[in-house]
Structure formats: C-alpha cells, structure tokens
Enzyme design. Structure first.
Site, short mmCIF file in Angstrom:
data_model
loop_
_atom_site.label_atom_id
_atom_site.label_comp_id
_atom_site.label_asym_id
_atom_site.label_seq_id
_atom_site.Cartn_x
_atom_site.Cartn_y
_atom_site.Cartn_z
N ASP A 84 34.49 48.15 67.43
CA ASP A 84 35.73 48.31 66.68
C ASP A 84 36.84 48.64 67.68
OD1 ASP A 84 37.16 48.50 64.36
OD2 ASP A 84 36.38 50.47 63.76
N LYS A 114 35.94 44.01 66.20
CA LYS A 114 36.59 44.09 64.88
C LYS A 114 38.01 44.59 65.09
CE LYS A 114 35.77 47.43 61.67
NZ LYS A 114 37.11 48.04 61.56
N GLU A 116 41.80 45.41 62.80
CA GLU A 116 42.36 45.63 61.47
C GLU A 116 43.63 44.80 61.28
OE1 GLU A 116 42.94 49.85 60.78
OE2 GLU A 116 40.85 50.31 61.24
N GLU A 183 37.89 47.06 52.68
CA GLU A 183 37.70 48.51 52.48
C GLU A 183 38.60 49.01 51.36
OE1 GLU A 183 37.78 50.95 56.01
OE2 GLU A 183 37.69 52.80 54.83
#
Ligand code: KIV
Length: 231
Positions: A84, A114, A116, A183
């Site tokens: 992440d 990953k 966002e 999420e």
C-alpha cells in the site's frame, strides 16, 4: 500450489470464485496466512494505526511500507503481496509515483502496489501499468483523505457521489488496474460497481457483493479495541 498472480485474480472473478484478502504486516503472519490459503496479503498503511498507534494512516512513510512489505514478502510463497503506497508517495506527479512505486517493487519484491483515488489518479495508474507495475485501486472511503472527507464515513449515499464512484471504478479499470478496493460504500452500490467491472472488487465495509473481502487481520482477530474499520 501455484502462486497467485494478478491474472489469477481476474480468472477467479471470471469463474465466480471468491478472493480471500487480508492485511499482513510481518513475516510470521505472512507464513501462517499464506499456508492457510489466503490469496492476497495487503501490506496496508493501516499498520500506522494498528502497529504504530497513530490516529490515521497519513504519517506512514515509504520506508515503513518498504520495511514491512519486505518482511511479508519473505514469509509468502503463494499469495500475491501488495504494498500500500503511503500518503504523498504517488499523488504529486506520475513520475514521482513511478519512482516510489518502482522503489517499493524493487526493494521489497512485492507483486503489486495499491493507491487510493479514482478518476484523478487514472492517468497515474496508466503510467504505472505501462512501466510494468501492477496497480490495485482503492475508492469509497479512502483513509488518506479522511480529513477532506470529514471523517471515516460511508461514501456514495447520495446519487451524485454514487455516480462519481461508479465513474471512478470504470476509470481505474480502463487505466489498467487489476482490482479495486471498495471501502465503506453501501452494499447495493458495491454490487452495481462489481457487476459493471470485469476486474475484481475487493470489499471492506461494502456488503457481501464483492468478489473478495479484505479485512484488517488484527481487527478480524478482535485484538484491536480501536478497530481501524469495523465491518
Ligand atoms: O491500509 C489498509 O489496511 C487498507 C485496507 C483497509 C483496504 O487499505
């Protein structure tokens, strides 16, 4: 047992098989979770809260993520290991993202990163994929934007935000992401997004309609009374 690749995950979605994803921060748990058949080990920046005791993920550093991802990679034989990327390690420019995500891949041996964000990150995702860095997207409640979002709140309750999230998911898929974390979005919206995409969605706090749930391992064990994401 053959190793899980990003292609395996796409095949699993095509076959309607569930993907099992958990956060993992060290080699011991990586070994145990890998041996128990977990498909994806996400070295989440949630470690800044769960392990380091911070109140958000914002202060996680690239060095921290590289340190923990290296440990996880050492313990994993079969699972896909995803690093992440921490706040401001990929948002400044696509070049910066390539440099930092590339560093994470080179130094940790992880299989993917990953990041966002939806449509505003699509060009960056495309650049990363073009240089050979597999990318998992993350939309809905994006913890690195917690202050902009006004707290850890469910996203996509109103029509405008729901439409934006659908467009975000499509933009990430078009840019070449191999999966998307959803999420804290309402279950019906997660279901619509999942059906509209060919890539798998990985859900946390998004109802049962995704192809794979991801859980923060320490929360799942009930070890953390300040649970990062109650689902
Ligand atoms: O950092 C993390 O653990 C995550 C999951 C909640 C998806 O991003």
């Amino acid at each position: 047992m053959s190793s899980i690749t990003t292609h395996t995950l796409l095949e699993m979605k095509e076959k309607g098989e569930r993907i099992v994803a958990l956060t993992c921060y060290d080699a011991l748990f990586a070994r145990l979770l890998d041996a128990s058949g977990v498909d994806v080990l996400l070295v989440g920046d949630s470690l800044n809260q769960v392990l380091a005791g911070a109140s958000s993920t914002l202060s996680a550093t690239l060095e921290q993520m590289i340190y923990h991802t290296t440990m996880v990679r050492r313990g994993a034989e079969r699972a896909l290991v995803v690093c992440d990327m921490p706040f401001l390690s990929y948002q400044i420019s696509p070049e910066d993202a390539i440099k930092n995500c590339g560093r994470a891949m080179k130094e940790t041996g992880c299989h993917a990163v990953k990041i966002e964000g939806g449509q505003p990150m699509a060009a960056t995702v495309r650049r990363l994929v073009d240089v050979g860095i597999p990318v998992m997207g993350h939309i809905g409640l994006t913890p690195q934007s917690v202050h902009a979002l006004g707290g850890y709140r469910v996203q996509g309750r109103d029509d405008a935000t729901a439409e934006r999230l659908k467009a975000d998911a499509a933009a990430l898929q078009d840019a070449g992401a191999f999966g998307v974390v959803l999420e804290l979005v309402p279950a019906p919206l997660a279901s619509q997004i999942t059906k509209a995409l060919t890539i798998p969605t990985i859900g946390i706090g998004a109802g049962p309609a995704w192809y794979g749930p991801v859980r923060v391992w320490h929360d799942m064990l009930g070890l953390d009374d300040q649970c990062f994401a109650k689902v």
